[in-house]
Design a protein around this motif. Structure first.
Motif, PDB file in Angstrom:
ATOM      1  N   ASN A  19     -15.207  13.537   9.939  1.00  0.00           N
ATOM      2  CA  ASN A  19     -14.583  14.599   9.130  1.00  0.00           C
ATOM      3  C   ASN A  19     -15.583  15.161   8.127  1.00  0.00           C
ATOM      4  O   ASN A  19     -15.646  16.375   7.913  1.00  0.00           O
ATOM      5  CB  ASN A  19     -13.337  14.081   8.421  1.00  0.00           C
ATOM      6  N   LEU A  20     -16.347  14.289   7.496  1.00  0.00           N
ATOM      7  CA  LEU A  20     -17.366  14.701   6.535  1.00  0.00           C
ATOM      8  C   LEU A  20     -18.386  15.635   7.197  1.00  0.00           C
ATOM      9  O   LEU A  20     -18.684  16.710   6.677  1.00  0.00           O
ATOM     10  CB  LEU A  20     -18.082  13.464   5.977  1.00  0.00           C
ATOM     11  N   LYS A  21     -18.879  15.227   8.357  1.00  0.00           N
ATOM     12  CA  LYS A  21     -19.882  16.035   9.048  1.00  0.00           C
ATOM     13  C   LYS A  21     -19.307  17.380   9.492  1.00  0.00           C
ATOM     14  O   LYS A  21     -20.009  18.393   9.457  1.00  0.00           O
ATOM     15  CB  LYS A  21     -20.458  15.263  10.228  1.00  0.00           C
ATOM     16  N   ALA A  22     -18.046  17.392   9.870  1.00  0.00           N
ATOM     17  CA  ALA A  22     -17.408  18.660  10.256  1.00  0.00           C
ATOM     18  C   ALA A  22     -17.363  19.618   9.067  1.00  0.00           C
ATOM     19  O   ALA A  22     -17.616  20.820   9.217  1.00  0.00           O
ATOM     20  CB  ALA A  22     -16.002  18.405  10.796  1.00  0.00           C
ATOM     21  N   ILE A  23     -17.073  19.091   7.899  1.00  0.00           N
ATOM     22  CA  ILE A  23     -17.037  19.915   6.688  1.00  0.00           C
ATOM     23  C   ILE A  23     -18.427  20.498   6.407  1.00  0.00           C
ATOM     24  O   ILE A  23     -18.578  21.695   6.170  1.00  0.00           O
ATOM     25  CB  ILE A  23     -16.530  19.097   5.482  1.00  0.00           C
ATOM     26  N   TYR A  24     -19.445  19.645   6.445  1.00  0.00           N
ATOM     27  CA  TYR A  24     -20.796  20.118   6.146  1.00  0.00           C
ATOM     28  C   TYR A  24     -21.353  21.017   7.237  1.00  0.00           C
ATOM     29  O   TYR A  24     -22.085  21.960   6.954  1.00  0.00           O
ATOM     30  CB  TYR A  24     -21.729  18.940   5.816  1.00  0.00           C
ATOM     31  N   ALA A  65     -23.574   7.656   3.216  1.00  0.00           N
ATOM     32  CA  ALA A  65     -23.992   6.339   2.730  1.00  0.00           C
ATOM     33  C   ALA A  65     -22.911   5.713   1.845  1.00  0.00           C
ATOM     34  O   ALA A  65     -22.664   4.500   1.918  1.00  0.00           O
ATOM     35  CB  ALA A  65     -25.313   6.454   1.961  1.00  0.00           C
ATOM     36  N   GLU A  66     -22.268   6.537   1.020  1.00  0.00           N
ATOM     37  CA  GLU A  66     -21.176   6.032   0.175  1.00  0.00           C
ATOM     38  C   GLU A  66     -20.037   5.495   1.037  1.00  0.00           C
ATOM     39  O   GLU A  66     -19.482   4.435   0.756  1.00  0.00           O
ATOM     40  CB  GLU A  66     -20.651   7.136  -0.747  1.00  0.00           C
ATOM     41  N   ILE A  67     -19.696   6.227   2.082  1.00  0.00           N
ATOM     42  CA  ILE A  67     -18.624   5.784   2.988  1.00  0.00           C
ATOM     43  C   ILE A  67     -19.032   4.487   3.678  1.00  0.00           C
ATOM     44  O   ILE A  67     -18.241   3.539   3.751  1.00  0.00           O
ATOM     45  CB  ILE A  67     -18.282   6.883   4.014  1.00  0.00           C
ATOM     46  N   ASN A  68     -20.249   4.429   4.162  1.00  0.00           N
ATOM     47  CA  ASN A  68     -20.721   3.219   4.850  1.00  0.00           C
ATOM     48  C   ASN A  68     -20.754   2.006   3.928  1.00  0.00           C
ATOM     49  O   ASN A  68     -20.646   0.876   4.397  1.00  0.00           O
ATOM     50  CB  ASN A  68     -22.085   3.455   5.494  1.00  0.00           C
ATOM     51  N   ALA A  69     -20.881   2.227   2.626  1.00  0.00           N
ATOM     52  CA  ALA A  69     -20.911   1.123   1.666  1.00  0.00           C
ATOM     53  C   ALA A  69     -19.515   0.582   1.353  1.00  0.00           C
ATOM     54  O   ALA A  69     -19.388  -0.508   0.790  1.00  0.00           O
ATOM     55  CB  ALA A  69     -21.602   1.574   0.379  1.00  0.00           C
ATOM     56  N   LEU A  70     -18.479   1.321   1.709  1.00  0.00           N
ATOM     57  CA  LEU A  70     -17.114   0.878   1.433  1.00  0.00           C
ATOM     58  C   LEU A  70     -16.755  -0.280   2.357  1.00  0.00           C
ATOM     59  O   LEU A  70     -17.204  -0.337   3.499  1.00  0.00           O
ATOM     60  CB  LEU A  70     -16.133   2.039   1.614  1.00  0.00           C
ATOM     61  N   SER A  71     -15.913  -1.186   1.865  1.00  0.00           N
ATOM     62  CA  SER A  71     -15.640  -2.391   2.656  1.00  0.00           C
ATOM     63  C   SER A  71     -14.163  -2.659   2.919  1.00  0.00           C
ATOM     64  O   SER A  71     -13.838  -3.595   3.634  1.00  0.00           O
ATOM     65  CB  SER A  71     -16.271  -3.607   1.972  1.00  0.00           C
ATOM     66  N   THR A  72     -13.285  -1.846   2.336  1.00  0.00           N
ATOM     67  CA  THR A  72     -11.855  -2.066   2.572  1.00  0.00           C
ATOM     68  C   THR A  72     -11.221  -0.808   3.143  1.00  0.00           C
ATOM     69  O   THR A  72     -11.691   0.304   2.904  1.00  0.00           O
ATOM     70  CB  THR A  72     -11.111  -2.443   1.277  1.00  0.00           C
ATOM     71  N   LYS A  73     -10.145  -1.021   3.896  1.00  0.00           N
ATOM     72  CA  LYS A  73      -9.431   0.120   4.470  1.00  0.00           C
ATOM     73  C   LYS A  73      -8.953   1.057   3.365  1.00  0.00           C
ATOM     74  O   LYS A  73      -9.110   2.272   3.471  1.00  0.00           O
ATOM     75  CB  LYS A  73      -8.232  -0.361   5.292  1.00  0.00           C
ATOM     76  N   ALA A  74      -8.398   0.502   2.302  1.00  0.00           N
ATOM     77  CA  ALA A  74      -7.862   1.328   1.212  1.00  0.00           C
ATOM     78  C   ALA A  74      -8.956   2.184   0.583  1.00  0.00           C
ATOM     79  O   ALA A  74      -8.741   3.366   0.302  1.00  0.00           O
ATOM     80  CB  ALA A  74      -7.197   0.454   0.167  1.00  0.00           C
ATOM     81  N   SER A  75     -10.138   1.610   0.377  1.00  0.00           N
ATOM     82  CA  SER A  75     -11.212   2.380  -0.261  1.00  0.00           C
ATOM     83  C   SER A  75     -11.688   3.514   0.642  1.00  0.00           C
ATOM     84  O   SER A  75     -12.034   4.590   0.162  1.00  0.00           O
ATOM     85  CB  SER A  75     -12.380   1.469  -0.649  1.00  0.00           C
ATOM     86  N   ILE A  76     -11.684   3.274   1.943  1.00  0.00           N
ATOM     87  CA  ILE A  76     -12.095   4.323   2.881  1.00  0.00           C
ATOM     88  C   ILE A  76     -11.045   5.430   2.915  1.00  0.00           C
ATOM     89  O   ILE A  76     -11.365   6.612   2.855  1.00  0.00           O
ATOM     90  CB  ILE A  76     -12.324   3.745   4.291  1.00  0.00           C
ATOM     91  N   ILE A  77      -9.793   5.038   2.987  1.00  0.00           N
ATOM     92  CA  ILE A  77      -8.704   6.025   3.015  1.00  0.00           C
ATOM     93  C   ILE A  77      -8.688   6.844   1.732  1.00  0.00           C
ATOM     94  O   ILE A  77      -8.488   8.054   1.756  1.00  0.00           O
ATOM     95  CB  ILE A  77      -7.356   5.309   3.244  1.00  0.00           C
ATOM     96  N   ASP A  78      -8.942   6.201   0.610  1.00  0.00           N
ATOM     97  CA  ASP A  78      -8.897   6.877  -0.687  1.00  0.00           C
ATOM     98  C   ASP A  78     -10.134   7.727  -0.973  1.00  0.00           C
ATOM     99  O   ASP A  78     -10.103   8.547  -1.888  1.00  0.00           O
ATOM    100  CB  ASP A  78      -8.726   5.851  -1.819  1.00  0.00           C
ATOM    101  N   TYR A  79     -11.204   7.552  -0.223  1.00  0.00           N
ATOM    102  CA  TYR A  79     -12.433   8.315  -0.460  1.00  0.00           C
ATOM    103  C   TYR A  79     -12.165   9.788  -0.238  1.00  0.00           C
ATOM    104  O   TYR A  79     -11.714  10.203   0.829  1.00  0.00           O
ATOM    105  CB  TYR A  79     -13.552   7.825   0.468  1.00  0.00           C
ATOM    106  N   GLN A  80     -12.432  10.571  -1.257  1.00  0.00           N
ATOM    107  CA  GLN A  80     -12.138  12.005  -1.204  1.00  0.00           C
ATOM    108  C   GLN A  80     -13.327  12.784  -0.633  1.00  0.00           C
ATOM    109  O   GLN A  80     -14.424  12.739  -1.169  1.00  0.00           O
ATOM    110  CB  GLN A  80     -11.820  12.528  -2.610  1.00  0.00           C
ATOM    111  N   LEU A  81     -13.051  13.476   0.453  1.00  0.00           N
ATOM    112  CA  LEU A  81     -14.060  14.346   1.039  1.00  0.00           C
ATOM    113  C   LEU A  81     -14.072  15.672   0.285  1.00  0.00           C
ATOM    114  O   LEU A  81     -13.062  16.071  -0.291  1.00  0.00           O
ATOM    115  CB  LEU A  81     -13.738  14.608   2.510  1.00  0.00           C
ATOM    116  N   PRO A  82     -15.212  16.352   0.297  1.00  0.00           N
ATOM    117  CA  PRO A  82     -15.271  17.658  -0.363  1.00  0.00           C
ATOM    118  C   PRO A  82     -14.384  18.669   0.366  1.00  0.00           C
ATOM    119  O   PRO A  82     -14.068  18.496   1.537  1.00  0.00           O
ATOM    120  CB  PRO A  82     -16.746  18.037  -0.263  1.00  0.00           C
ATOM    121  N   THR A  83     -14.027  19.702  -0.324  1.00  0.00           N
ATOM    122  CA  THR A  83     -13.254  20.757   0.309  1.00  0.00           C
ATOM    123  C   THR A  83     -14.183  21.730   1.000  1.00  0.00           C
ATOM    124  O   THR A  83     -15.374  21.815   0.673  1.00  0.00           O
ATOM    125  CB  THR A  83     -12.399  21.510  -0.727  1.00  0.00           C
ATOM    126  N   ILE A  84     -13.644  22.467   1.913  1.00  0.00           N
ATOM    127  CA  ILE A  84     -14.446  23.418   2.684  1.00  0.00           C
ATOM    128  C   ILE A  84     -14.689  24.623   1.905  1.00  0.00           C
ATOM    129  O   ILE A  84     -14.955  25.116   1.099  1.00  0.00           O
ATOM    130  CB  ILE A  84     -13.739  23.795   3.994  1.00  0.00           C
TER     131      ILE A  84
END
Length: 84
Positions: A19-24, A65-84
């Motif tokens: 999703n991140l790469k699609a935005i960028y 890199a920030e996403i890859n550093a996350l270790s829990t499902k909740a932290s990944i789900i809560d990570y806010q992607l930039p808007t388009i």
């Protein structure tokens, strides 16, 4: 069962990064024509556009890199992607 929670941490990271790469890629696509024009022997890409594109790629790499550093499902789900 909520599909999000049935996925593994790795699957959630993969999905979030896609999703991140699609935005960028969408952001970069707005200036792709400069690169195509230059590649076809036309006018060089203006330096401000080249800098903007480089900055976008750097931002994307940092967020990945920030996403890859996350270790829990909740932290990944809560990570806010930039808007388009």
């Amino acid at each position: 069962v909520n599909k999000t929670y049935s996925q593994t941490v790795a699957q959630l990271k993969t999905q979030k990064i896609e999703n991140l790469k699609a935005i960028y890629n969408g952001k970069l696509s707005k200036t792709d024509w400069y690169v195509v024009r230059a590649a076809e022997g036309g006018t060089a890409v203006p330096s401000d556009i080249a800098t903007e594109r480089s900055d976008l790629r750097d931002e994307c790499a940092t967020k990945e890199a920030e996403i890859n550093a996350l270790s829990t499902k909740a932290s990944i789900i809560d990570y806010q992607l930039p808007t388009i």
